[in-house]
Design a protein around this motif. Sequence first.
Motif, PDB file in Angstrom:
ATOM      1  N   GLN A  56     -15.449  65.937 -34.783  1.00 60.77           N
ATOM      2  CA  GLN A  56     -15.711  66.022 -33.357  1.00 60.77           C
ATOM      3  C   GLN A  56     -14.820  67.061 -32.687  1.00 60.77           C
ATOM      4  O   GLN A  56     -15.291  67.904 -31.918  1.00 60.77           O
ATOM      5  CB  GLN A  56     -15.487  64.651 -32.700  1.00 60.77           C
ATOM      6  CG  GLN A  56     -16.666  63.713 -32.760  1.00 60.77           C
ATOM      7  CD  GLN A  56     -17.706  64.051 -31.701  1.00 60.77           C
ATOM      8  OE1 GLN A  56     -18.326  65.112 -31.727  1.00 60.77           O
ATOM      9  NE2 GLN A  56     -17.911  63.144 -30.773  1.00 60.77           N
ATOM     10  N   VAL A  93     -25.188  59.421 -35.488  1.00 64.42           N
ATOM     11  CA  VAL A  93     -23.979  60.233 -35.302  1.00 64.42           C
ATOM     12  C   VAL A  93     -23.946  61.371 -36.321  1.00 64.42           C
ATOM     13  O   VAL A  93     -23.664  62.530 -35.975  1.00 64.42           O
ATOM     14  CB  VAL A  93     -22.716  59.359 -35.434  1.00 64.42           C
ATOM     15  CG1 VAL A  93     -21.458  60.223 -35.459  1.00 64.42           C
ATOM     16  CG2 VAL A  93     -22.637  58.351 -34.295  1.00 64.42           C
ATOM     17  N   ASP A 146     -26.287  64.051 -35.317  1.00 64.08           N
ATOM     18  CA  ASP A 146     -25.738  64.858 -34.226  1.00 64.08           C
ATOM     19  C   ASP A 146     -24.692  65.842 -34.744  1.00 64.08           C
ATOM     20  O   ASP A 146     -24.577  66.964 -34.249  1.00 64.08           O
ATOM     21  CB  ASP A 146     -25.131  63.946 -33.164  1.00 64.08           C
ATOM     22  CG  ASP A 146     -24.637  64.713 -31.959  1.00 64.08           C
ATOM     23  OD1 ASP A 146     -25.407  65.538 -31.424  1.00 64.08           O
ATOM     24  OD2 ASP A 146     -23.482  64.508 -31.550  1.00 64.08           O
ATOM     25  N   GLN A 195     -17.756  55.050 -34.866  1.00 64.52           N
ATOM     26  CA  GLN A 195     -18.137  55.058 -33.454  1.00 64.52           C
ATOM     27  C   GLN A 195     -16.919  55.248 -32.546  1.00 64.52           C
ATOM     28  O   GLN A 195     -17.012  55.899 -31.496  1.00 64.52           O
ATOM     29  CB  GLN A 195     -18.845  53.749 -33.099  1.00 64.52           C
ATOM     30  CG  GLN A 195     -20.073  53.429 -33.933  1.00 64.52           C
ATOM     31  CD  GLN A 195     -21.157  54.465 -33.824  1.00 64.52           C
ATOM     32  OE1 GLN A 195     -21.315  55.097 -32.775  1.00 64.52           O
ATOM     33  NE2 GLN A 195     -21.887  54.674 -34.902  1.00 64.52           N
ATOM     34  N   TYR A 217     -16.258  58.940 -32.595  1.00 65.91           N
ATOM     35  CA  TYR A 217     -17.333  59.645 -31.894  1.00 65.91           C
ATOM     36  C   TYR A 217     -17.143  59.533 -30.386  1.00 65.91           C
ATOM     37  O   TYR A 217     -17.403  60.475 -29.638  1.00 65.91           O
ATOM     38  CB  TYR A 217     -18.663  59.035 -32.330  1.00 65.91           C
ATOM     39  CG  TYR A 217     -19.909  59.783 -31.924  1.00 65.91           C
ATOM     40  CD1 TYR A 217     -20.095  61.113 -32.257  1.00 65.91           C
ATOM     41  CD2 TYR A 217     -20.935  59.124 -31.252  1.00 65.91           C
ATOM     42  CE1 TYR A 217     -21.265  61.780 -31.911  1.00 65.91           C
ATOM     43  CE2 TYR A 217     -22.106  59.770 -30.908  1.00 65.91           C
ATOM     44  CZ  TYR A 217     -22.270  61.096 -31.239  1.00 65.91           C
ATOM     45  OH  TYR A 217     -23.437  61.759 -30.907  1.00 65.91           O
ATOM     46  N   ASN A 218     -16.669  58.383 -29.940  1.00 69.33           N
ATOM     47  CA  ASN A 218     -16.407  58.159 -28.527  1.00 69.33           C
ATOM     48  C   ASN A 218     -15.179  58.923 -28.064  1.00 69.33           C
ATOM     49  O   ASN A 218     -15.173  59.549 -26.990  1.00 69.33           O
ATOM     50  CB  ASN A 218     -16.227  56.654 -28.293  1.00 69.33           C
ATOM     51  CG  ASN A 218     -15.997  56.279 -26.840  1.00 69.33           C
ATOM     52  OD1 ASN A 218     -14.932  56.521 -26.283  1.00 69.33           O
ATOM     53  ND2 ASN A 218     -16.989  55.656 -26.226  1.00 69.33           N
ATOM     54  N   TRP A 240     -14.896  63.623 -27.940  1.00 70.89           N
ATOM     55  CA  TRP A 240     -15.297  64.470 -26.818  1.00 70.89           C
ATOM     56  C   TRP A 240     -14.425  64.217 -25.596  1.00 70.89           C
ATOM     57  O   TRP A 240     -14.235  65.110 -24.761  1.00 70.89           O
ATOM     58  CB  TRP A 240     -16.772  64.274 -26.493  1.00 70.89           C
ATOM     59  CG  TRP A 240     -17.151  62.967 -25.876  1.00 70.89           C
ATOM     60  CD1 TRP A 240     -17.519  61.831 -26.522  1.00 70.89           C
ATOM     61  CD2 TRP A 240     -17.234  62.661 -24.475  1.00 70.89           C
ATOM     62  NE1 TRP A 240     -17.812  60.829 -25.629  1.00 70.89           N
ATOM     63  CE2 TRP A 240     -17.655  61.313 -24.369  1.00 70.89           C
ATOM     64  CE3 TRP A 240     -16.994  63.381 -23.310  1.00 70.89           C
ATOM     65  CZ2 TRP A 240     -17.838  60.675 -23.145  1.00 70.89           C
ATOM     66  CZ3 TRP A 240     -17.175  62.752 -22.081  1.00 70.89           C
ATOM     67  CH2 TRP A 240     -17.589  61.419 -22.012  1.00 70.89           C
ATOM     68  N   TYR A 277     -11.745  55.380 -23.011  1.00 67.53           N
ATOM     69  CA  TYR A 277     -11.835  55.091 -24.448  1.00 67.53           C
ATOM     70  C   TYR A 277     -11.557  53.608 -24.703  1.00 67.53           C
ATOM     71  O   TYR A 277     -12.377  52.897 -25.303  1.00 67.53           O
ATOM     72  CB  TYR A 277     -10.867  55.965 -25.248  1.00 67.53           C
ATOM     73  CG  TYR A 277     -10.742  55.485 -26.677  1.00 67.53           C
ATOM     74  CD1 TYR A 277     -11.811  55.581 -27.557  1.00 67.53           C
ATOM     75  CD2 TYR A 277      -9.566  54.891 -27.145  1.00 67.53           C
ATOM     76  CE1 TYR A 277     -11.716  55.099 -28.861  1.00 67.53           C
ATOM     77  CE2 TYR A 277      -9.455  54.421 -28.445  1.00 67.53           C
ATOM     78  CZ  TYR A 277     -10.530  54.521 -29.297  1.00 67.53           C
ATOM     79  OH  TYR A 277     -10.449  54.035 -30.584  1.00 67.53           O
ATOM     80  N   ARG A 319     -27.555  53.792 -25.193  1.00 69.09           N
ATOM     81  CA  ARG A 319     -27.824  54.862 -26.148  1.00 69.09           C
ATOM     82  C   ARG A 319     -29.104  55.578 -25.732  1.00 69.09           C
ATOM     83  O   ARG A 319     -30.099  54.942 -25.377  1.00 69.09           O
ATOM     84  CB  ARG A 319     -27.965  54.267 -27.544  1.00 69.09           C
ATOM     85  CG  ARG A 319     -28.823  55.061 -28.509  1.00 69.09           C
ATOM     86  CD  ARG A 319     -29.167  54.240 -29.733  1.00 69.09           C
ATOM     87  NE  ARG A 319     -30.162  54.905 -30.567  1.00 69.09           N
ATOM     88  CZ  ARG A 319     -31.479  54.746 -30.446  1.00 69.09           C
ATOM     89  NH1 ARG A 319     -31.959  53.946 -29.497  1.00 69.09           N
ATOM     90  NH2 ARG A 319     -32.307  55.381 -31.269  1.00 69.09           N
ATOM     91  N   ASP A 328     -21.654  62.143 -26.368  1.00 68.64           N
ATOM     92  CA  ASP A 328     -21.860  61.193 -27.462  1.00 68.64           C
ATOM     93  C   ASP A 328     -23.229  60.532 -27.372  1.00 68.64           C
ATOM     94  O   ASP A 328     -23.480  59.506 -28.000  1.00 68.64           O
ATOM     95  CB  ASP A 328     -20.747  60.144 -27.506  1.00 68.64           C
ATOM     96  CG  ASP A 328     -20.654  59.319 -26.224  1.00 68.64           C
ATOM     97  OD1 ASP A 328     -21.348  59.634 -25.241  1.00 68.64           O
ATOM     98  OD2 ASP A 328     -19.879  58.337 -26.204  1.00 68.64           O
ATOM     99  N   ASN A 329     -24.116  61.133 -26.569  1.00 66.10           N
ATOM    100  CA  ASN A 329     -25.529  60.747 -26.498  1.00 66.10           C
ATOM    101  C   ASN A 329     -25.753  59.339 -25.942  1.00 66.10           C
ATOM    102  O   ASN A 329     -26.699  58.648 -26.330  1.00 66.10           O
ATOM    103  CB  ASN A 329     -26.217  60.921 -27.856  1.00 66.10           C
ATOM    104  CG  ASN A 329     -26.221  62.371 -28.319  1.00 66.10           C
ATOM    105  OD1 ASN A 329     -25.925  63.270 -27.534  1.00 66.10           O
ATOM    106  ND2 ASN A 329     -26.525  62.604 -29.564  1.00 66.10           N
TER     107      ASN A 329
END
Length: 455
Positions: free
Chosen positions: A23, A56, A59, A287, A290-291, A294, A307, A372, A433-434
């Motif tokens: 990421q 993920v 992506d 996850q 991924y969170n 960004w 977070y 999501r 993170d979509n």
Amino acid sequence: MFTESRFTIIAGAGATGLTLARQLSRHGVPFRLVERSTEPFTGSRGKGLQPRTLEVLDDLGLLAGFQAVGGDYPPMLAHLPDGGVHEFRLDEPKTPTTAVPWPNMLMLPQWRTAELLAEGLPIEYGVSVTGFTQTADGVQVTLSTGEIATARYLVAADGGRSTIRKLLDIPFDGNTQEEERLTIADVRLTGLSRDHWHVWPSAHLTLCPLPGTDDFQLTAPPSALPLQELVTAADPSITLTEVRWQSEYRANMRMAARFRSRHVFLTGDAAHVHSPAGGQGLNTGVQDAYNLGWKIATGDPTILDTYEEERLPVAAGVLGITTHLHRKHVDGDEDALRRDDPALRQLTLHYRTSSLTAEHRPAPGAIRAGDRAPDARTDSGRIFDLLRGPHATLLAFHWPTPLPDLGIPAHDATAAAESYDITAPTLLLIRPDNYIGCATHEPSDITAYLKRMPL
């Protein structure tokens, strides 16, 4: 070259640390990834990637590589004491849909997951964090090499026995059931087919073929007997030819009281450890990364605060699910092996109550801000293709005028309106993170959101 304070130091090169490195790399954030072990992990341990984790990986542009070496979960075959057999499944295979293109778990050993995530990443093996001091704008990190490195952030992905969490003196609440142990091993053998996950209920022994390898994952109660003798007692026709890795698992269900201390973040097993029941631990760590990734890239204090706000409740929920499944197994419930709870796929996890979520519509449909972003077809391709990358994205549905220019990619998604349960002119701002950050009928709400939450 590593004295620049913009650096993030990631401690731990397991799936969580590697995902975070991926990421940060695509966001252009410099990092150092240090790993206490002198070489990559070699065991299977976790062997299932949930559908949300597959999204993920898509992506991140990595999914095809995982699919090339992974495989579907095979049906279970119970070998009964009377010599008979019984075939069953943990969960019935799901049919892909437009909204959920990968609805089933992908099986591959944990070492392979780490290997694929690590490709091209600079990893410093044999280096660990031994201490750190937080300053006004960063962290002074002491490494096992004696070096003191300056970083903007320090991320603990160093496992359930996290040195960093202990140095922060953050409570790791929960319990360890010392009497509930399990032997796990990667073995090679002859005399057994690879088209089933084999179970001997009376011996509590399982042998699962691992896709992309010649190995089986063996699980059994701890015993002083050699593994071959355990297997022979269940089926004398099976011969172990090699034990490639072996470990012992203790039932350990714990969660950190906090996931952040100023410039230091806890992720993965450093923040929460679970029973392996339900295949949630590794996936939840992915996850987390991924969170967080960004959010670190923004450097924005308000965004970074979210977070812990978003991931701690998720981890608590996952811990509850896996502990429940674990207890069913220990208690010998008839359906203890069932894995058909939709929550296990992690597609329904949401951040609806997050301070980073803004739902302005007076009558939102089934898909709301904080959810999501599902896949769907548009006139210009799949939604997932439009979202792929480190950017935020604006999706417009039934929009009557030219799309607003807000400095982020914008797309007419009207063709996907039914999939998103949208009937009126609507704008959705999709986070990097979509997840849907803002949902509104007014462009001014998007403008205000981007000023408050710079993405």
